[in-house]
Enzyme design. Structure first.
Site, PDB file in Angstrom:
ATOM      1  N   TYR A  72       0.976  -1.199  -0.011  1.00 34.81           N
ATOM      2  CA  TYR A  72       0.020  -0.037   0.137  1.00 34.81           C
ATOM      3  C   TYR A  72       1.004   1.346  -0.068  1.00 34.81           C
ATOM      4  O   TYR A  72       0.667   2.343  -0.724  1.00 34.81           O
ATOM      5  CB  TYR A  72      -1.060  -0.033   1.149  1.00 34.81           C
ATOM      6  CG  TYR A  72      -1.981   1.339   1.188  1.00 34.81           C
ATOM      7  CD1 TYR A  72      -3.054   0.931   0.512  1.00 34.81           C
ATOM      8  CD2 TYR A  72      -1.490   2.344   1.663  1.00 34.81           C
ATOM      9  CE1 TYR A  72      -4.077   2.115   0.646  1.00 34.81           C
ATOM     10  CE2 TYR A  72      -2.693   3.435   1.439  1.00 34.81           C
ATOM     11  CZ  TYR A  72      -3.651   3.192   0.808  1.00 34.81           C
ATOM     12  OH  TYR A  72      -4.824   4.205   0.887  1.00 34.81           O
ATOM     13  N   PHE A 124      -8.033  21.354 -25.020  1.00 33.71           N
ATOM     14  CA  PHE A 124      -8.478  19.935 -24.984  1.00 33.71           C
ATOM     15  C   PHE A 124      -9.702  19.595 -23.977  1.00 33.71           C
ATOM     16  O   PHE A 124      -9.812  20.122 -23.024  1.00 33.71           O
ATOM     17  CB  PHE A 124      -7.206  18.708 -24.576  1.00 33.71           C
ATOM     18  CG  PHE A 124      -7.415  17.582 -24.850  1.00 33.71           C
ATOM     19  CD1 PHE A 124      -7.712  16.911 -26.019  1.00 33.71           C
ATOM     20  CD2 PHE A 124      -7.992  16.557 -23.894  1.00 33.71           C
ATOM     21  CE1 PHE A 124      -8.187  15.613 -26.297  1.00 33.71           C
ATOM     22  CE2 PHE A 124      -8.515  15.523 -24.013  1.00 33.71           C
ATOM     23  CZ  PHE A 124      -8.606  14.751 -25.160  1.00 33.71           C
ATOM     24  N   THR A 125     -10.337  18.593 -24.272  1.00 30.53           N
ATOM     25  CA  THR A 125     -11.743  18.630 -23.585  1.00 30.53           C
ATOM     26  C   THR A 125     -11.654  18.626 -22.223  1.00 30.53           C
ATOM     27  O   THR A 125     -12.447  19.227 -21.460  1.00 30.53           O
ATOM     28  CB  THR A 125     -12.469  17.280 -24.456  1.00 30.53           C
ATOM     29  OG1 THR A 125     -11.669  16.205 -24.314  1.00 30.53           O
ATOM     30  CG2 THR A 125     -13.008  17.559 -25.865  1.00 30.53           C
ATOM     31  N   ASP A 215       1.257  20.198 -21.102  1.00 29.39           N
ATOM     32  CA  ASP A 215       0.527  18.889 -21.333  1.00 29.39           C
ATOM     33  C   ASP A 215       1.475  18.004 -22.159  1.00 29.39           C
ATOM     34  O   ASP A 215       1.475  18.160 -23.373  1.00 29.39           O
ATOM     35  CB  ASP A 215      -0.566  19.008 -22.137  1.00 29.39           C
ATOM     36  CG  ASP A 215      -1.512  17.731 -22.277  1.00 29.39           C
ATOM     37  OD1 ASP A 215      -0.788  16.698 -22.171  1.00 29.39           O
ATOM     38  OD2 ASP A 215      -2.821  17.663 -22.244  1.00 29.39           O
ATOM     39  N   LYS A 258      -0.621   7.238 -23.943  1.00 30.82           N
ATOM     40  CA  LYS A 258      -0.411   7.728 -25.047  1.00 30.82           C
ATOM     41  C   LYS A 258       1.121   7.311 -25.482  1.00 30.82           C
ATOM     42  O   LYS A 258       1.532   6.059 -25.589  1.00 30.82           O
ATOM     43  CB  LYS A 258      -0.802   9.200 -25.574  1.00 30.82           C
ATOM     44  CG  LYS A 258      -2.186   9.476 -25.733  1.00 30.82           C
ATOM     45  CD  LYS A 258      -2.980   9.494 -24.479  1.00 30.82           C
ATOM     46  CE  LYS A 258      -4.247  10.137 -24.797  1.00 30.82           C
ATOM     47  NZ  LYS A 258      -5.084  10.356 -23.458  1.00 30.82           N
ATOM     48  N   ARG A 383     -14.407  15.116 -33.725  1.00 33.25           N
ATOM     49  CA  ARG A 383     -13.452  16.014 -33.263  1.00 33.25           C
ATOM     50  C   ARG A 383     -13.867  17.452 -33.879  1.00 33.25           C
ATOM     51  O   ARG A 383     -13.038  18.052 -34.585  1.00 33.25           O
ATOM     52  CB  ARG A 383     -11.946  15.967 -33.297  1.00 33.25           C
ATOM     53  CG  ARG A 383     -11.192  14.623 -32.466  1.00 33.25           C
ATOM     54  CD  ARG A 383     -11.024  14.798 -31.282  1.00 33.25           C
ATOM     55  NE  ARG A 383     -12.128  14.797 -30.266  1.00 33.25           N
ATOM     56  CZ  ARG A 383     -12.028  14.446 -28.870  1.00 33.25           C
ATOM     57  NH1 ARG A 383     -10.769  13.913 -28.401  1.00 33.25           N
ATOM     58  NH2 ARG A 383     -13.096  14.358 -28.095  1.00 33.25           N
ATOM     59  N   PHE A 450     -19.551  14.551 -25.972  1.00 33.34           N
ATOM     60  CA  PHE A 450     -19.155  13.864 -27.041  1.00 33.34           C
ATOM     61  C   PHE A 450     -19.000  12.177 -26.588  1.00 33.34           C
ATOM     62  O   PHE A 450     -19.197  11.505 -27.474  1.00 33.34           O
ATOM     63  CB  PHE A 450     -17.897  14.032 -27.538  1.00 33.34           C
ATOM     64  CG  PHE A 450     -16.605  14.094 -26.631  1.00 33.34           C
ATOM     65  CD1 PHE A 450     -16.550  15.457 -25.866  1.00 33.34           C
ATOM     66  CD2 PHE A 450     -15.871  13.055 -26.404  1.00 33.34           C
ATOM     67  CE1 PHE A 450     -15.293  15.157 -25.058  1.00 33.34           C
ATOM     68  CE2 PHE A 450     -14.722  13.165 -25.944  1.00 33.34           C
ATOM     69  CZ  PHE A 450     -14.510  14.278 -25.263  1.00 33.34           C
TER      70      PHE A 450
HETATM   71  N1  PM9 Z   1      -7.093  12.056 -24.705  1.00 29.09           N
HETATM   72  C1  PM9 Z   1      -7.774  11.018 -26.948  1.00 29.09           C
HETATM   73  O1  PM9 Z   1      -8.429   9.954 -27.351  1.00 29.09           O
HETATM   74  C2  PM9 Z   1      -8.563  10.057 -24.733  1.00 29.09           C
HETATM   75  C3  PM9 Z   1     -10.006  10.677 -24.073  1.00 29.09           C
HETATM   76  S1  PM9 Z   1     -10.737  12.079 -24.897  1.00 29.09           S
HETATM   77  C4  PM9 Z   1     -11.442  11.136 -26.243  1.00 29.09           C
HETATM   78  O2  PM9 Z   1      -7.233  11.665 -27.384  1.00 29.09           O
HETATM   79  C5  PM9 Z   1      -4.432  15.172 -23.877  1.00 29.09           C
HETATM   80  C6  PM9 Z   1      -3.609  15.956 -24.909  1.00 29.09           C
HETATM   81  C7  PM9 Z   1      -5.046  14.255 -24.138  1.00 29.09           C
HETATM   82  C8  PM9 Z   1      -5.886  13.550 -23.110  1.00 29.09           C
HETATM   83  C9  PM9 Z   1      -6.965  12.300 -23.513  1.00 29.09           C
HETATM   84  C10 PM9 Z   1      -5.904  13.839 -21.882  1.00 29.09           C
HETATM   85  C11 PM9 Z   1      -6.680  13.203 -20.932  1.00 29.09           C
HETATM   86  C12 PM9 Z   1      -4.979  15.072 -21.780  1.00 29.09           C
HETATM   87  N2  PM9 Z   1      -4.361  15.577 -22.706  1.00 29.09           N
HETATM   88  O3  PM9 Z   1      -7.731  10.322 -21.237  1.00 29.09           O
HETATM   89  O4  PM9 Z   1      -7.379  11.047 -18.854  1.00 29.09           O
HETATM   90  O5  PM9 Z   1      -5.093  13.851 -25.792  1.00 29.09           O
HETATM   91  O6  PM9 Z   1      -5.604   9.690 -19.705  1.00 29.09           O
HETATM   92  O7  PM9 Z   1      -6.054  12.018 -20.563  1.00 29.09           O
HETATM   93  C13 PM9 Z   1      -7.890  11.216 -25.421  1.00 29.09           C
HETATM   94  P1  PM9 Z   1      -6.841  10.541 -20.140  1.00 29.09           P
END
Ligand code: PM9
Length: 461
Positions: A72, A124-125, A215, A258, A383, A450
């Site tokens: 833990y 970004f969303t 980011d 990623k 998008r 979305f």
């Molecule tokens: N990106 C993508 O498919 C997954 C979720 S939105 C459809 O591109 C950036 C630049 C991203 C991103 C996620 C996140 C969030 C932050 N910054 O999905 O929470 O492209 O790991 O990361 C997606 P998490």
């Protein structure tokens, strides 16, 4: 003669996929409310929804998972992750989270006060969602070329320093929470920032006492483009360019799903121990103890290995981006309108140009993604106006200049033959484009719509 490159790996294990019939896909897209997020993966043939968490891990990562320390507190695996982030990105303070948005949540909560401005290079969303939720106002300061799918600017992720200065002058530096600087900007089409621009932003912000938070989710792909496109970097390793990108930043959020080659995980990295203390105080409430955050020991082992693996040689970045370019160039050759130059993680179809008969209010990119799925079982993602959501103050739809379908390539998963099948499907749909009709909402979630919205086709007149 230009010589070909090949993937720097061979295949040890395969996962069968099957193609469905057109009738089955027509039923599936209706059941999914014309939203590719709501399709079952069993109904998908080639899955280009996202490059997020869809990576094939290496044999080294899988074997590292067996070494996961599930204690833990104070797990050995955490300290391996700390060392990997330090060695590859250069940050001292590591706050592990379940994925990128966990890190965005913590960063927004520790730095943004009600009414603060957060300038950034295109939204970004999830990033903007957390900034707004914390009381901030996002201001887009990306260069104009980023909004033009046809512009061949090699660094469309650049920040426009004049726009940044105007955003700062409007409220004063003390009301700027931080500059949110995304590497290889996702919604611009996977477009990089140049090292010259990154350094200019650091210099501007240092002079005014403003923090710069990266980011760094796709910073590796950005580093690769700098190597390929920016004078003076052609003989540098991608690893050393990555370190130069992060060098003068005050911290970074990373979705490790990623670049980092894992299926789950993320982190907030910082330099200031005081800020890190504040983030850890929230971490224990929202994610988990400070030595695992949102990850198991085995997740952290896979991640530490993936971080080192992505920069071990330049071959990985070359073949990853090379595969995206392969698909993009095929489509360009056929005259399909795509965002140019081809980006790092996907090919972005210009739905506005492909379907000029569908107004933006009738969601052309959403309709195009559905049509491609029905044609071949290839799943992409909208998008455009749906992803952009509504302005929280006015309730009006935000109208992004880019109305795109993203065909996102998972890392180390598909072959060039899969890319050929994808290209043929997009070409076929383009040839039949007049038959595609607009959509309307049957359910519209309040935020991040979305992901879960549903639609139906508009009646044809
Ligand atoms: N990106 C993508 O498919 C997954 C979720 S939105 C459809 O591109 C950036 C630049 C991203 C991103 C996620 C996140 C969030 C932050 N910054 O999905 O929470 O492209 O790991 O990361 C997606 P998490």
């Amino acid at each position: 003669m230009t010589r070909s490159w090949a993937e720097p790996w061979k295949i040890k294990m395969v996962e069968p996929i099957t193609v469905t019939t057109r009738d089955e896909r027509e039923r599936a897209i209706v059941d999914a409310g014309y939203n590719t997020f709501l399709l079952k993966s069993d109904d998908v043939y080639i899955d280009l929804l996202t490059d997020s968490g869809t990576t094939a891990m290496s044999d080294r990562q899988w074997s590292a998972m067996m070494l996961g320390d599930e204690s833990y507190a104070g797990a050995r695996s955490f300290y391996k992750l700390v060392a990997a982030v330090h060695d590859v990105y250069g940050y001292e303070e590591l706050i592990p989270t379940h994925q990128g948005r966990g890190a965005e949540h913590l960063l927004s909560q520790i730095l943004i006060e009600q009414g603060d401005v957060v300038p950034g290079n295109m939204y970004f969303t999830t990033t903007r969602y957390h900034q707004e939720r914390a009381g901030g106002r996002f201001v887009d300061v990306i260069i104009d070329e980023a909004h033009d799918p046809t512009s061949m600017h090699p660094f469309k992720g650049n920040i426009d320093i004049d726009k940044l200065a105007a955003a700062v002058d409007e409220v004063g530096a003390e009301r700027v929470a931080y500059v949110s600087f995304e590497t290889n900007v996702n919604l611009a089409g996977g477009q990089p920032a140049s090292m010259a621009n990154i350094k200019a932003v650091y210099a501007f912000c240092r002079e005014r006492g403003i923090l710069v938070m990266l980011d760094a989710t796709r910073a590796l792909e950005n580093a690769y483009f700098i190597q390929q496109r920016e004078g003076g970097y052609e003989d540098r390793s991608v690893a050393s360019i990555l370190r130069e990108i992060t060098e003068n930043s005050d911290g970074a959020t990373v979705s490790s799903k990623k670049d980092n080659l894992v299926n789950i995980g993320g982190f907030l990295a910082l330099r200031d121990p005081e800020l890190a203390r504040k983030a850890r105080a929230l971490l224990v409430a929202f994610e988990g103890l400070h030595t695992y955050g949102g990850m198991s020991g085995r997740d952290m082992e896979a991640l530490a290995t993936g971080i080192r693996e992505m920069v071990a040689t330049d071959d990985h970045a070359r073949s990853r981006v090379g595969q995206v370019e392969y698909l993009g160039n095929k489509l360009i050759k056929y005259g399909i309108p795509v965002v140019k130059p081809i980006g790092g993680h996907g090919v972005f179809l210009d739905a506005a140009a492909m379907l000029p008969h569908i107004p933006q209010d009738q969601f052309p990119a959403q309709a195009l993604a559905a049509a491609i799925y029905v044609d071949s079982g290839v799943r992409g993602m909208e998008r455009g106006i749906v992803s952009a959501g509504r302005d929280p103050e006015t309730g009006e739809n935000r109208r992004p200049k880019l109305e795109l379908v993203r065909l996102t390539i998972p890392r180390r998963v598909y072959t060039q033959s899969h890319m050929d099948v994808v290209a043929e499907s997009v070409i076929e749909v383009y040839e039949q484009r007049d038959a595609i009709t607009g959509l309307r909402f049957t359910y519209e979630p309040e935020s991040l719509r979305f992901f879960q919205a549903t639609f139906e086709p508009l009646p044809t007149t």
